[in-house]
Motif scaffolding. Structure first.
Motif, PDB file in Angstrom:
ATOM      1  N   SER A 145       0.847  -1.197   0.000  1.00  0.00           N
ATOM      2  CA  SER A 145       0.000   0.000   0.000  1.00  0.00           C
ATOM      3  C   SER A 145       0.883   1.248   0.000  1.00  0.00           C
ATOM      4  O   SER A 145       1.840   1.330   0.784  1.00  0.00           O
ATOM      5  N   TRP A 146       0.549   2.179  -0.897  1.00  0.00           N
ATOM      6  CA  TRP A 146       1.349   3.416  -0.957  1.00  0.00           C
ATOM      7  C   TRP A 146       0.586   4.467  -1.737  1.00  0.00           C
ATOM      8  O   TRP A 146      -0.031   4.167  -2.763  1.00  0.00           O
ATOM      9  N   ASN A 147       0.630   5.707  -1.257  1.00  0.00           N
ATOM     10  CA  ASN A 147      -0.043   6.826  -1.929  1.00  0.00           C
ATOM     11  C   ASN A 147       0.916   8.010  -1.993  1.00  0.00           C
ATOM     12  O   ASN A 147       1.370   8.509  -0.956  1.00  0.00           O
ATOM     13  N   GLN A 149       0.426  10.995  -2.554  1.00  0.00           N
ATOM     14  CA  GLN A 149      -0.094  12.217  -1.938  1.00  0.00           C
ATOM     15  C   GLN A 149       0.251  12.301  -0.449  1.00  0.00           C
ATOM     16  O   GLN A 149       0.199  13.384   0.137  1.00  0.00           O
ATOM     17  N   ASP A 150       0.634  11.181   0.142  1.00  0.00           N
ATOM     18  CA  ASP A 150       1.076  11.190   1.540  1.00  0.00           C
ATOM     19  C   ASP A 150       2.528  11.630   1.682  1.00  0.00           C
ATOM     20  O   ASP A 150       3.011  11.801   2.811  1.00  0.00           O
ATOM     21  N   PHE A 151       3.217  11.810   0.545  1.00  0.00           N
ATOM     22  CA  PHE A 151       4.641  12.141   0.556  1.00  0.00           C
ATOM     23  C   PHE A 151       4.911  13.330  -0.370  1.00  0.00           C
ATOM     24  O   PHE A 151       5.531  13.182  -1.433  1.00  0.00           O
ATOM     25  N   SER A 190      -0.974   5.403  -6.541  1.00  0.00           N
ATOM     26  CA  SER A 190      -1.741   5.040  -5.350  1.00  0.00           C
ATOM     27  C   SER A 190      -2.184   3.583  -5.450  1.00  0.00           C
ATOM     28  O   SER A 190      -2.671   3.150  -6.500  1.00  0.00           O
ATOM     29  N   GLU A 192      -3.633   0.228  -2.594  1.00  0.00           N
ATOM     30  CA  GLU A 192      -3.888  -0.217  -1.216  1.00  0.00           C
ATOM     31  C   GLU A 192      -4.249  -1.699  -1.215  1.00  0.00           C
ATOM     32  O   GLU A 192      -5.037  -2.160  -2.044  1.00  0.00           O
ATOM     33  N   PRO A 217       6.747   3.008   5.216  1.00  0.00           N
ATOM     34  CA  PRO A 217       6.459   3.094   6.648  1.00  0.00           C
ATOM     35  C   PRO A 217       6.529   1.729   7.325  1.00  0.00           C
ATOM     36  O   PRO A 217       5.958   0.755   6.840  1.00  0.00           O
ATOM     37  N   CYS A 220       3.321  -0.095   8.074  1.00  0.00           N
ATOM     38  CA  CYS A 220       2.722  -0.760   6.917  1.00  0.00           C
ATOM     39  C   CYS A 220       3.398  -2.112   6.670  1.00  0.00           C
ATOM     40  O   CYS A 220       2.730  -3.096   6.345  1.00  0.00           O
TER      41      CYS A 220
END
Length: 265
Positions: A145-147, A149-151, A190, A192, A217, A220
């Motif tokens: 999972s990775w987006n 927009q979170d980074f 993105s 998940e 993370p 995660c």
């Protein structure tokens, strides 16, 4: 003395030859061009999958380490290298479907695979789409999972305005247009995998992460490890997102080979 120099020349020639692919092919699958190369002397298929902004060239230094045990497939994943560019928003699920199409085209019933970052996330999706196709997999710098927009700092870094600092891209991508295409899509990155999906992945999996990996993370990673019924975790000390590279390369090859060959853990 003459024979000594002949042996040196032969050794250098064989080393250079070992880096040349047995096959380099572009195949059209469902309207998409997919480029791959094949190396190695083993009979077990091993797919090496690169990260976002990279190409199959990033795995060239690893070929000699895997070539005895495996037949190695280096693939330019969707949007990268000599494969078709992104024509819409980047989709990891579509990239996994494209990889499945390639494996089926090659008439391989079961593969082993190592995926770094983007390549790792594609493997998570492939294990959901067609779980029986993967015998064992090593996931490096990915938790499924990775987006982007979170980074926001990564979005700024992986932008064409910063291209002069992204030196590897001009070495690994076919032209400037392709580089722009990849970087323009990065903010759309993105994917998940929820807990239920993780629990359904029975594939024997080694998750590898650097203890200083600021792109993956740890919570995660722990979520993936604790929910996947056949997963193992290796935290590599004093390293970041590329925990398989540089000073760690030889150890990574050894441990991943042992794991993929089915040795006890």
């Amino acid at each position: 003395m003459k024979w000594f120099f002949i042996l040196i020349i032969l050794a250098m020639t064989m080393k250079a030859f070992s880096q040349n692919p047995k096959r380099s092919v572009t195949v059209e699958l469902n309207g998409l061009q997919t480029y791959y190369e094949v190396y190695g002397n083993g009979n077990k298929p091993l797919f090496l999958l690169h990260g976002f902004t990279q190409s199959s060239k990033s795995w060239i230094p690893f070929i000699s380490g895997y070539s005895k045990e495996f037949e190695i497939f280096l693939v330019d994943l969707m949007g990268h290298g000599k494969s078709s560019p992104f024509t819409g928003a980047v989709s990891i699920k579509s990239a996994a479907q494209n990889l499945k199409d390639l494996i089926e085209y090659l008439e391989l019933d079961n593969i082993n695979a190592i995926g770094h970052s983007y390549g790792g996330e594609i493997l998570f999706q492939l294990a959901l789409i067609k779980p029986e196709i993967i015998g064992s997999m090593v996931i490096n710098g990915s938790c499924g999972s990775w987006n982007a927009q979170d980074f926001p700092e990564f979005i700024e870094y992986l932008s064409y305005a910063n291209i002069d600092n992204l030196t590897w891209m001009r070495e690994q991508q076919v032209n400037e247009e392709r580089i722009r295409n990849i970087l323009e899509q990065f903010p759309n990155y993105s994917i998940e995998v929820n807990e239920s999906e993780l629990k359904s992945i029975k594939t024997r999996t080694l998750i590898v992460v650097g203890d200083n990996d600021d792109a993956t993370p740890l919570e995660c990673v722990v979520k993936a490890k604790s929910n996947m019924p056949n997963a193992y975790l290796w935290i590599v000390p004093n390293t970041g997102h590329g925990s398989h590279q540089d000073k760690n390369k030889d150890l990574f090859i050894k441990i991943s080979t042992d794991f993929l060959m089915g040795n006890d853990w």
